[in-house]
Write an enzyme that holds these catalytic residues in place. Sequence first.
Site, PDB file in Angstrom:
ATOM      1  CD  GLU A   1      88.656  62.445  64.564  1.00  0.00           C
ATOM      2  OE1 GLU A   1      89.118  61.346  64.942  1.00  0.00           O
ATOM      3  OE2 GLU A   1      89.292  63.511  64.612  1.00  0.00           O
ATOM      4  CG  ASP A   2      83.623  64.574  64.308  1.00  0.00           C
ATOM      5  OD1 ASP A   2      84.811  64.833  64.500  1.00  0.00           O
ATOM      6  OD2 ASP A   2      83.095  64.530  63.179  1.00  0.00           O
TER       7      ASP A   2
END
Length: 519
Positions: free
Chosen positions: A76-77
């Site tokens: 996600e990051d």
Amino acid sequence: MDYYLQLTSALEQSGRNYDVDVIKKAYDFANERHAGQLRRSGEPYILHPVAVAELLIGLGLDNACVCAALLHDVVEDTRTTIGEVRTLFGEETAELVDGVTKLTRLPTSSVEEEQAENLRKMLLAMSKDIRVMIIKLCDRLHNMRTLEYLPDQKQRDKARETMEIYAPIAHRLGMSSFKEELEDLALKYLDPHAYDEILQTLADLDEKNGEFTREITAELKEQLALSGIDRAEIQSRKKSVYGIYRKLFIQGRSMEEIYDIYAIRILVDTVAECYNALGVVHDLYTPIPKRFKDYISTPKPNGYQSLHTVVIGTKGIPFEVQIRTREMDHSAEYGIAAHWKYKDNLKGKQKEETFAWLRQLIENQQDSEAEDFIKNIKVDLFAEDVYVFTPKGDVITLPQGATPIDFAYAIHSGVGNSMVGAKVNGRIVNIDYQLNSGEVVDIITSKTAGGPKRDWMKICKTGTARNKIKQWYKKERREENVQHGRQELERELRVNLLWDDYLQDDVRAELLKRMELSS
Ligand code: MN
């Protein structure tokens, strides 16, 4: 702060055999990928995955879960792909990371339709591998614990989502300690004023009642030992802040009307000892009528088992007593996660039962519109339950406020569709009668019943009943439409003086053929 040290000491304290090499590899990878990123608090990002991993270790979850927790935000990051995770850590861990990433990506929306869609996805992800949801709950718990660093609006959004979605899911999974902490943290941001007020009231009460719980504990310990239950463990606890909030602001009670602010929990070894201990408690203190609940013989749908009673102690202070075996207590605290801690895995029938409610929710919603779905799921997740019996003695679990209509459809749609009345404990009741636990319900059916009434959809409480009635009407309307079409056709044909021709079989067959119709 050495976060890796923190992680390894949690692994050691767990006393379980974790694969430290692969966990170190996951830690190093996550640490490298998140390098330079900071939490809102200003601390290095890696502290968050480590905290989530620690929660999962505390729950006793397996290697793959601990690795997935460490890696849960890399896709996600950071620039990491799920393919990389798969190559480095294998299929199982990658699937878990992928599931958590998908849940994280679900946009939060105030639009009901979207919210319903997100819920549906979340539930589907859960039914595929429940570990994904447990990791997500740990992720959410750590984020809620550190929510103070976020901007105000974000705090409220996260708190609302936690209250509406994650806490009920934790409840349904039987993870009561998670549920309570999530609710209390959410309330702190949703209604800070009430939250502080309740905390203050509890502190005042403690001062006033001082030695109260300690005295009771000592007294009970002695009396239980005299009755031969000498291995009993006695814990005292206070009701959660949100639990009190619900009674004060949702059920409109006053502080004096809440009898279970204090709870004493008695843990014993066997079921027989539970009932013996109950006898001791009722001998020692005056029980409040109608407040005894036997969830051992009739467990809650999430599997919760315990005896509950409310008694009046010395100084006239009422308190709740919960009595259960140590095994029941582990399950009550950690719910579905307890299966990892105390058994190797979920097996066979137990797994089936745990997921039955989930499957049913997903099946139920296939036919309903988005708003209906979110309404249904909210009722189904939040409702306190009532337990009623069929005339044969089978237990049917329904939400509070459920009517004979819900009961009938819970048995079978055929029973609901042909219902003409209902008897409760042998007496005829209205169709909107609200069922109470312990009642025997007998549905009166008739072959000539005209099907469900439209207003039943407003009276019934469960999504199951509402959907089945709706389905019946959909089917019914089809027949009405066919009927209507026939009449229209006949009218047109008569106007054009073709009706008599149409009634002849060979003319009609030719017509159908030319129009390529089957009937
Ligand atoms: Mn996270």
